[in-house]
Design a protein around this motif. Structure first.
Motif, PDB file in Angstrom:
ATOM      1  N   TRP A 329      -5.814  -2.579   7.669  1.00 58.68           N
ATOM      2  CA  TRP A 329      -4.587  -1.806   7.835  1.00 58.68           C
ATOM      3  C   TRP A 329      -3.369  -2.723   7.904  1.00 58.68           C
ATOM      4  N   LEU A 330      -3.477  -3.826   8.656  1.00 60.57           N
ATOM      5  CA  LEU A 330      -2.360  -4.760   8.757  1.00 60.57           C
ATOM      6  C   LEU A 330      -2.003  -5.343   7.387  1.00 60.57           C
ATOM      7  N   ARG A 331      -3.034  -5.619   6.580  1.00 58.77           N
ATOM      8  CA  ARG A 331      -2.771  -6.156   5.244  1.00 58.77           C
ATOM      9  C   ARG A 331      -2.041  -5.119   4.386  1.00 58.77           C
ATOM     10  N   ALA A 332      -2.475  -3.834   4.466  1.00 57.17           N
ATOM     11  CA  ALA A 332      -1.814  -2.790   3.684  1.00 57.17           C
ATOM     12  C   ALA A 332      -0.355  -2.634   4.104  1.00 57.17           C
ATOM     13  N   VAL A 333      -0.091  -2.685   5.423  1.00 52.82           N
ATOM     14  CA  VAL A 333       1.283  -2.569   5.922  1.00 52.82           C
ATOM     15  C   VAL A 333       2.123  -3.735   5.432  1.00 52.82           C
ATOM     16  N   ALA A 334       1.584  -4.957   5.544  1.00 54.07           N
ATOM     17  CA  ALA A 334       2.342  -6.150   5.160  1.00 54.07           C
ATOM     18  C   ALA A 334       2.646  -6.152   3.666  1.00 54.07           C
ATOM     19  N   GLU A 335       1.657  -5.800   2.840  1.00 56.07           N
ATOM     20  CA  GLU A 335       1.875  -5.801   1.393  1.00 56.07           C
ATOM     21  C   GLU A 335       2.860  -4.717   0.982  1.00 56.07           C
ATOM     22  N   THR A 336       2.788  -3.562   1.627  1.00 52.39           N
ATOM     23  CA  THR A 336       3.728  -2.479   1.317  1.00 52.39           C
ATOM     24  C   THR A 336       5.143  -2.877   1.696  1.00 52.39           C
ATOM     25  N   GLU A 337       5.286  -3.477   2.866  1.00 56.10           N
ATOM     26  CA  GLU A 337       6.613  -3.866   3.332  1.00 56.10           C
ATOM     27  C   GLU A 337       7.216  -4.947   2.436  1.00 56.10           C
ATOM     28  N   ALA A 338       6.381  -5.911   2.033  1.00 50.49           N
ATOM     29  CA  ALA A 338       6.882  -6.990   1.181  1.00 50.49           C
ATOM     30  C   ALA A 338       7.350  -6.453  -0.170  1.00 50.49           C
ATOM     31  N   ALA A 339       6.565  -5.551  -0.774  1.00 52.32           N
ATOM     32  CA  ALA A 339       6.939  -4.979  -2.072  1.00 52.32           C
ATOM     33  C   ALA A 339       8.201  -4.133  -1.947  1.00 52.32           C
ATOM     34  N   PHE A 340       8.294  -3.359  -0.865  1.00 54.04           N
ATOM     35  CA  PHE A 340       9.451  -2.488  -0.670  1.00 54.04           C
ATOM     36  C   PHE A 340      10.718  -3.314  -0.477  1.00 54.04           C
ATOM     37  N   ALA A 341      10.635  -4.341   0.366  1.00 51.36           N
ATOM     38  CA  ALA A 341      11.801  -5.175   0.635  1.00 51.36           C
ATOM     39  C   ALA A 341      12.264  -5.911  -0.610  1.00 51.36           C
ATOM     40  N   ALA A 342      11.317  -6.238  -1.506  1.00 55.11           N
ATOM     41  CA  ALA A 342      11.675  -6.935  -2.741  1.00 55.11           C
ATOM     42  C   ALA A 342      12.201  -5.992  -3.815  1.00 55.11           C
ATOM     43  N   GLY A 343      12.144  -4.700  -3.569  1.00 59.57           N
ATOM     44  CA  GLY A 343      12.614  -3.733  -4.544  1.00 59.57           C
ATOM     45  C   GLY A 343      11.638  -3.466  -5.670  1.00 59.57           C
ATOM     46  N   SER A 344      10.378  -3.890  -5.524  1.00 62.95           N
ATOM     47  CA  SER A 344       9.384  -3.708  -6.581  1.00 62.95           C
ATOM     48  C   SER A 344       8.928  -2.252  -6.650  1.00 62.95           C
ATOM     49  N   TRP A 345       8.538  -1.839  -7.838  1.00 60.92           N
ATOM     50  CA  TRP A 345       7.853  -0.560  -7.967  1.00 60.92           C
ATOM     51  C   TRP A 345       6.471  -0.703  -7.343  1.00 60.92           C
ATOM     52  N   LEU A 346       6.070   0.311  -6.602  1.00 59.65           N
ATOM     53  CA  LEU A 346       4.879   0.187  -5.765  1.00 59.65           C
ATOM     54  C   LEU A 346       3.921   1.343  -6.011  1.00 59.65           C
ATOM     55  N   HIS A 347       2.634   1.042  -6.077  1.00 62.19           N
ATOM     56  CA  HIS A 347       1.588   2.065  -6.223  1.00 62.19           C
ATOM     57  C   HIS A 347       0.676   1.976  -5.009  1.00 62.19           C
ATOM     58  N   LEU A 348       0.667   3.022  -4.184  1.00 59.05           N
ATOM     59  CA  LEU A 348      -0.197   3.098  -3.015  1.00 59.05           C
ATOM     60  C   LEU A 348      -1.435   3.907  -3.371  1.00 59.05           C
ATOM     61  N   VAL A 349      -2.603   3.284  -3.241  1.00 60.33           N
ATOM     62  CA  VAL A 349      -3.860   3.926  -3.614  1.00 60.33           C
ATOM     63  C   VAL A 349      -4.687   4.132  -2.359  1.00 60.33           C
ATOM     64  N   GLY A 350      -5.161   5.337  -2.141  1.00 57.16           N
ATOM     65  CA  GLY A 350      -5.982   5.602  -0.959  1.00 57.16           C
ATOM     66  C   GLY A 350      -6.505   7.017  -0.952  1.00 57.16           C
ATOM     67  N   GLU A 351      -7.541   7.248  -0.162  1.00 55.23           N
ATOM     68  CA  GLU A 351      -8.107   8.582  -0.048  1.00 55.23           C
ATOM     69  C   GLU A 351      -7.124   9.514   0.657  1.00 55.23           C
ATOM     70  N   ALA A 352      -7.356  10.810   0.495  1.00 57.89           N
ATOM     71  CA  ALA A 352      -6.504  11.803   1.148  1.00 57.89           C
ATOM     72  C   ALA A 352      -6.573  11.634   2.661  1.00 57.89           C
ATOM     73  N   GLY A 353      -5.403  11.684   3.306  1.00 56.99           N
ATOM     74  CA  GLY A 353      -5.348  11.608   4.761  1.00 56.99           C
ATOM     75  C   GLY A 353      -5.364  10.218   5.344  1.00 56.99           C
ATOM     76  N   THR A 354      -5.262   9.165   4.512  1.00 57.71           N
ATOM     77  CA  THR A 354      -5.318   7.798   5.038  1.00 57.71           C
ATOM     78  C   THR A 354      -3.990   7.334   5.618  1.00 57.71           C
ATOM     79  N   GLY A 355      -2.905   8.039   5.349  1.00 60.56           N
ATOM     80  CA  GLY A 355      -1.615   7.663   5.907  1.00 60.56           C
ATOM     81  C   GLY A 355      -0.675   7.012   4.915  1.00 60.56           C
ATOM     82  N   ARG A 356      -0.861   7.293   3.619  1.00 62.00           N
ATOM     83  CA  ARG A 356       0.021   6.685   2.621  1.00 62.00           C
ATOM     84  C   ARG A 356       1.473   7.126   2.810  1.00 62.00           C
ATOM     85  N   ARG A 357       1.680   8.442   3.009  1.00 60.72           N
ATOM     86  CA  ARG A 357       3.051   8.934   3.172  1.00 60.72           C
ATOM     87  C   ARG A 357       3.663   8.421   4.468  1.00 60.72           C
ATOM     88  N   THR A 358       2.872   8.380   5.540  1.00 62.88           N
ATOM     89  CA  THR A 358       3.371   7.838   6.808  1.00 62.88           C
ATOM     90  C   THR A 358       3.799   6.391   6.642  1.00 62.88           C
TER      91      THR A 358
END
Length: 594
Positions: A329-358
């Motif tokens: 989970w920490l790795r997913a948070v860190a990678e998402t934050e790094a991509a978002f802060a860099a302005g990159s287009w991002l693809h979040l892949v995960g099962e339903a209910g894993t917390g992608r939108r959160t």
């Protein structure tokens, strides 16, 4: 037995059932099968056998049965008899016949490879009734529940594992010739016995092969921790047993089972364990005589256990605060934050209910800098007008300055709309200044997906079953959210049971469970007896795709109906007795029988 009378299919079936019960020649096995068919609300006026693409022909049952069935097919020559092998769910794996007229007739009633002939869908029939009763059966003519099957005579025999005696599937003979019941049943019993004998030989060879490769790995110069497993056997040496314990042990086994299920994978895979350590798995296949016997893992555990904080802050600003401290989970948070802060287009892949939108909302809240988050759902239909409107909305949102566009569930888009969207996003547009984030489910993403390749970063959000260390933190968080006043907590036994749940709906399901518990007058501490049925899954058996779907449907039904077994059974179209039987099969043990 007469044809269907006017009126509803179910009413006609009940009337025919009464006639069956009054027939002195009717066997109890057939009567019981008709009763189950009525409980399933099978339509007797039409055939409706679901179809599954690519049935598994690499199972021990298929490997053992196909050569025997092929030899039998040659012996039967031009006789109007069909031989079939099915798995334990009633999926037809193989069908052999040499009579062209019979081929056409069987195709008309969907009795063909890939179709499911379980009683739940087709009612009383040779295959489904043999599997449901666990006994050899002869279903002839009017004994079939569905009218379209009443021209056939079927002899089916269950095939059991020769050692464990668990149900593997069935062998079935079907003909339109009357007066051959004795011959058909004798032949079906004989062939089923041959198949079970071959399964015993194959299983013995597979397990001996896996054991030999496991012993070779353990007896090497520097063996270290070793694990070997397939769908039926798990072996590990003392080094692994002492090096990996507690939640790390269950996490390692879960990951190893998923890796072993892919017979094509060999190489090295690193997985994060709940303790914060990393397990490096060197995977080798146990292959002898052209058969895959399982996987052998040489394990290296790296690092020391790290007690992580309950609230995980990202590497950038400390504003990203999400419940969970598991490494995945920490790795997913860190990678998402790094991509978002860099302005990159991002693809979040995960099962339903894993917390992608959160996760998206949390990262956006910490790094938005005034940018607006706009969410776009998949269109409800893909008519030309709906498609044009949806694409126009995406184009207009991207043209807005400093806008973050979240495209949710892109796996729901059809091929045509995906192509249109890919062309829209890939086309250079000087006015499109917004950042793009897409979410999808992992089973729908492929490496050659053009839409996926447009994103500069891809992050996998782990399922809850791989976040053992986060269950306790999430339970506390949701208890505080839904029971802000008063003491609350979970007993160690209840927490351990929650950690063993498969959680098919992930964090969303856990939140729903805790919300329901928090609203009940159960006192301060939640104990095992307070947990709803979907939390009391104790079975760790490997399930087929159909079994997993059925188990999840039962769990969701119980969750939606406040653990009411009777209502759930009615809504699923099964009897209360069948419901309890399936709950026992899948290890779903209710705290009380409602």
């Amino acid at each position: 037995m007469p044809r269907r009378r006017p009126g509803s299919s179910l009413t006609a079936a009940r009337e025919l059932y009464l006639e069956v019960t009054k027939d002195p020649s009717a066997r109890p096995l057939v009567v019981a099968s008709w009763q189950r068919s009525i409980e399933y609300e099978v339509k007797s006026g039409c055939i409706n056998a679901p179809y599954l693409e690519n049935p598994n022909l690499d199972s021990p049952l298929a490997r053992a049965a196909l050569p025997i069935v092929n030899r039998l097919h040659e012996q039967l020559a031009d006789d109007p008899v069909s031989t079939m092998i099915t798995d334990r769910d009633g999926v037809v794996l193989s069908r052999k016949l040499s009579h062209e007229g019979l081929t056409t007739r069987l195709n008309r009633v969907q009795l063909a490879p890939g179709h499911v002939f379980a009683e739940r869908y087709v009612g009383t029939n040779g295959i489904g009734t043999a599997l449901a009763s666990g006994r050899p059966v002869m279903i002839a003519g009017s004994q079939h529940y569905v009218e379209e099957l009443r021209d056939f005579h079927c002899a089916a025999v269950p095939i059991l594992h020769p050692v464990r005696r668990t149900l593997l599937g069935a062998f079935n003979l079907t003909t339109v010739r009357q007066g051959s019941a004795g011959m058909l049943m004798a032949l079906a019993r004989s062939v089923a016995g041959q198949i079970e004998g071959e399964i015993a030989a194959i299983s013995s060879r597979r397990e001996r092969a896996l054991f030999q490769d496991y012993m070779d790995a353990c007896s090497s110069v520097r063996p270290g921790p070793v694990l070997a497993l397939n769908r039926e056997v798990v072996m590990m040496n003392e080094q692994l047993r002492s090096a990996v314990t507690g939640p790390d042990h269950y996490a390692l086994l879960d990951h190893a089972r998923e890796i072993a299920a892919d017979a094509r994978f060999e190489g090295t895979r690193s997985i994060a364990l709940p303790s914060g350590r990393v397990a490096e798995l060197r995977v080798g296949r146990s292959r002898r005589e052209g058969s895959d016997a399982g996987a052998v893992f040489r394990v290296r555990v790296i690092g020391r256990p790290q007690p992580g904080p309950v609230l995980a802050a990202g590497p950038g600003r400390p504003g990203v605060r999400l419940v969970g401290s598991s490494p995945q989970w920490l790795r997913a948070v860190a990678e998402t934050e790094a991509a978002f802060a860099a302005g990159s287009w991002l693809h979040l892949v995960g099962e339903a209910g894993t917390g992608r939108r959160t996760l998206v909302h949390a990262v956006h809240g910490a790094h938005s800098a005034g940018r607006r988050l706009e969410t776009v759902e998949a269109p409800p239909s893909e008519t030309p007008n709906a498609t044009e409107h949806w694409l126009r909305e995406v184009r207009e949102l991207r043209a807005r300055p400093s806008t973050v566009v979240l495209l949710r569930d892109v796996h729901l888009l059809g091929d045509r709309l995906r192509r249109h969207l890919t062309r829209l996003l890939a086309r250079p547009d000087g006015t499109a200044t917004g950042q793009l984030i897409m979410t999808s489910q992992p089973s729908m993403v492929t490496t050659d997906d053009e839409l996926h390749s447009l994103c500069g970063a891809s992050v996998e959000v782990p399922p809850l079953r791989h976040r053992y260390g986060d269950i306790e933190h999430l339970v506390r968080f949701f208890l505080l959210k839904y029971r802000p006043s008063g003491e609350s907590g979970c007993s160690p036994d209840a927490l351990a049971m929650l950690e063993r749940c498969p959680w098919p709906e992930n964090v969303r399901q856990l939140e729903s469970v805790i919300r329901g518990l928090a609203r009940r007058p159960i006192g301060g501490i939640i104990r095992v007896d307070d947990l709803p049925p979907e939390c009391r899954v104790s079975s760790h058996k490997v399930l087929t795709a159909i079994e997993a779907l059925e188990r999840d449907a039962i769990l969701r039904g119980l969750m939606d109906r406040n653990s009411n077994v009777q209502r759930t059974a009615q809504d699923l179209g099964i009897s209360r007795a069948t419901m309890y039987r399936k709950m026992r099969r899948y290890g779903i043990v209710p705290s009380s029988l409602t």
